[in-house]
Design a protein around this motif. Sequence first.
Motif, PDB file in Angstrom:
ATOM      1  N   ASN A  78     -93.735   1.282  25.576  1.00  0.00           N
ATOM      2  CA  ASN A  78     -93.695  -0.025  26.260  1.00  0.00           C
ATOM      3  C   ASN A  78     -92.395  -0.815  26.087  1.00  0.00           C
ATOM      4  O   ASN A  78     -92.410  -2.036  25.991  1.00  0.00           O
ATOM      5  CB  ASN A  78     -94.857  -0.932  25.786  1.00  0.00           C
ATOM      6  CG  ASN A  78     -96.192  -0.346  26.146  1.00  0.00           C
ATOM      7  OD1 ASN A  78     -96.788   0.359  25.343  1.00  0.00           O
ATOM      8  ND2 ASN A  78     -96.643  -0.593  27.358  1.00  0.00           N
ATOM      9  N   THR A  79     -91.290  -0.114  25.998  1.00  0.00           N
ATOM     10  CA  THR A  79     -90.008  -0.823  26.018  1.00  0.00           C
ATOM     11  C   THR A  79     -88.960   0.069  26.674  1.00  0.00           C
ATOM     12  O   THR A  79     -89.251   1.208  27.029  1.00  0.00           O
ATOM     13  CB  THR A  79     -89.578  -1.242  24.595  1.00  0.00           C
ATOM     14  OG1 THR A  79     -88.460  -2.135  24.697  1.00  0.00           O
ATOM     15  CG2 THR A  79     -89.193  -0.065  23.715  1.00  0.00           C
ATOM     16  N   GLU A 129     -91.562  -4.292  10.201  1.00  0.00           N
ATOM     17  CA  GLU A 129     -91.708  -5.027  11.473  1.00  0.00           C
ATOM     18  C   GLU A 129     -90.416  -5.745  11.839  1.00  0.00           C
ATOM     19  O   GLU A 129     -89.983  -5.730  12.984  1.00  0.00           O
ATOM     20  CB  GLU A 129     -92.836  -6.059  11.361  1.00  0.00           C
ATOM     21  CG  GLU A 129     -94.221  -5.454  11.403  1.00  0.00           C
ATOM     22  CD  GLU A 129     -95.309  -6.509  11.218  1.00  0.00           C
ATOM     23  OE1 GLU A 129     -95.074  -7.697  11.467  1.00  0.00           O
ATOM     24  OE2 GLU A 129     -96.416  -6.127  10.797  1.00  0.00           O
ATOM     25  N   LEU A 176     -93.847  -5.098  20.119  1.00  0.00           N
ATOM     26  CA  LEU A 176     -95.152  -4.633  19.574  1.00  0.00           C
ATOM     27  C   LEU A 176     -94.988  -4.217  18.113  1.00  0.00           C
ATOM     28  O   LEU A 176     -95.468  -3.158  17.677  1.00  0.00           O
ATOM     29  CB  LEU A 176     -95.705  -3.449  20.383  1.00  0.00           C
ATOM     30  CG  LEU A 176     -95.999  -3.681  21.845  1.00  0.00           C
ATOM     31  CD1 LEU A 176     -96.383  -2.378  22.530  1.00  0.00           C
ATOM     32  CD2 LEU A 176     -97.114  -4.711  22.036  1.00  0.00           C
ATOM     33  N   THR A 177     -94.274  -5.038  17.351  1.00  0.00           N
ATOM     34  CA  THR A 177     -93.847  -4.639  16.007  1.00  0.00           C
ATOM     35  C   THR A 177     -95.008  -4.363  15.061  1.00  0.00           C
ATOM     36  O   THR A 177     -94.953  -3.431  14.266  1.00  0.00           O
ATOM     37  CB  THR A 177     -92.929  -5.706  15.383  1.00  0.00           C
ATOM     38  OG1 THR A 177     -93.575  -6.960  15.498  1.00  0.00           O
ATOM     39  CG2 THR A 177     -91.595  -5.748  16.075  1.00  0.00           C
ATOM     40  N   ASN A 178     -96.053  -5.170  15.194  1.00  0.00           N
ATOM     41  CA  ASN A 178     -97.203  -4.993  14.305  1.00  0.00           C
ATOM     42  C   ASN A 178     -97.800  -3.601  14.486  1.00  0.00           C
ATOM     43  O   ASN A 178     -97.989  -2.833  13.541  1.00  0.00           O
ATOM     44  CB  ASN A 178     -98.202  -6.103  14.654  1.00  0.00           C
ATOM     45  CG  ASN A 178     -99.403  -6.075  13.779  1.00  0.00           C
ATOM     46  OD1 ASN A 178    -100.230  -5.184  13.904  1.00  0.00           O
ATOM     47  ND2 ASN A 178     -99.490  -7.027  12.862  1.00  0.00           N
ATOM     48  N   GLN A 179     -98.049  -3.271  15.734  1.00  0.00           N
ATOM     49  CA  GLN A 179     -98.657  -1.983  16.085  1.00  0.00           C
ATOM     50  C   GLN A 179     -97.738  -0.798  15.731  1.00  0.00           C
ATOM     51  O   GLN A 179     -98.161   0.188  15.118  1.00  0.00           O
ATOM     52  CB  GLN A 179     -98.894  -2.042  17.593  1.00  0.00           C
ATOM     53  CG  GLN A 179     -99.631  -0.918  18.203  1.00  0.00           C
ATOM     54  CD  GLN A 179     -99.688  -1.144  19.721  1.00  0.00           C
ATOM     55  OE1 GLN A 179    -100.041  -2.228  20.200  1.00  0.00           O
ATOM     56  NE2 GLN A 179     -99.326  -0.133  20.482  1.00  0.00           N
ATOM     57  N   LYS A 180     -96.459  -0.926  16.076  1.00  0.00           N
ATOM     58  CA  LYS A 180     -95.533   0.194  15.861  1.00  0.00           C
ATOM     59  C   LYS A 180     -95.223   0.390  14.374  1.00  0.00           C
ATOM     60  O   LYS A 180     -95.163   1.525  13.898  1.00  0.00           O
ATOM     61  CB  LYS A 180     -94.242  -0.037  16.656  1.00  0.00           C
ATOM     62  CG  LYS A 180     -94.466   0.050  18.160  1.00  0.00           C
ATOM     63  CD  LYS A 180     -93.210  -0.157  18.956  1.00  0.00           C
ATOM     64  CE  LYS A 180     -93.510  -0.133  20.447  1.00  0.00           C
ATOM     65  NZ  LYS A 180     -92.326  -0.336  21.287  1.00  0.00           N
TER      66      LYS A 180
END
Length: 221
Positions: free
Chosen positions: A29-30, A61, A69-73
């Motif tokens: 998603n980027t 993060e 989407l730092t939390n997820q990644k």
Amino acid sequence: MIEHFGVPERNKRKPAPVDLLIATILSQNTNDNNSYEAYQNLKRKYSDWNQLVKAPLKEIEKTIKKAGLTNQKAGAIKNLVVNLSRDNRLDMKFIKKMDNKEALEYLTSFKGIGIKTASCVLLFSLYRNVCPVDTHVHRTLNRIGIVNEKSPEKTFLRINENLPEGIAHSLHTNLIKLGRGICRPTNPDCTVCPISDLCAYPEKKHSKSSKTKEKRLFIAR
Ligand code: SF4
């Protein structure tokens, strides 16, 4: 597509599976620039992935902020390295002994790693004849009429059922080029499409005059 886009080049060195997994998680998603920058930041901060095992999640993060989407990644990356390092398996050499089905099952058993990320590891790191399916590959294959599936996951299973040997890298890479530049989500430019004659898309636009087509083919390269 090879006549039009050429044979895509491969990296001179195969990327390590864990490097590719981390890079692909970051790319979700980027765009390419943001994910590349986030990956470089991560590499600079943790020169050895073992250092990620003890790194606080918030610090990871912050380091990959550019990818979004730092939390997820960060969670997916941390979970991956923690699990692999437990058995001292961060080099993932064992995956080379697995067949495609086993490797896909193994990789997708990790949190945050789906079939697209797992299949990218098989294609780009292990050089297997597996064609990952992202949104561009899904859209183009369905418009052309090679498959008729509702989701990228189903398209992945269908296209890889009987994929001719040795074509996955070129097929995947050129379908992405086609989908980004010509067969766009809205307004596909069928008049310059190199495979227009083979395409079964009902909304396909008819070719313009050959002179205009030639000119636009040149621009689209
Ligand atoms: S002819 Fe049009 S719809 Fe078909 S693949 Fe080419 S751009 Fe896409």
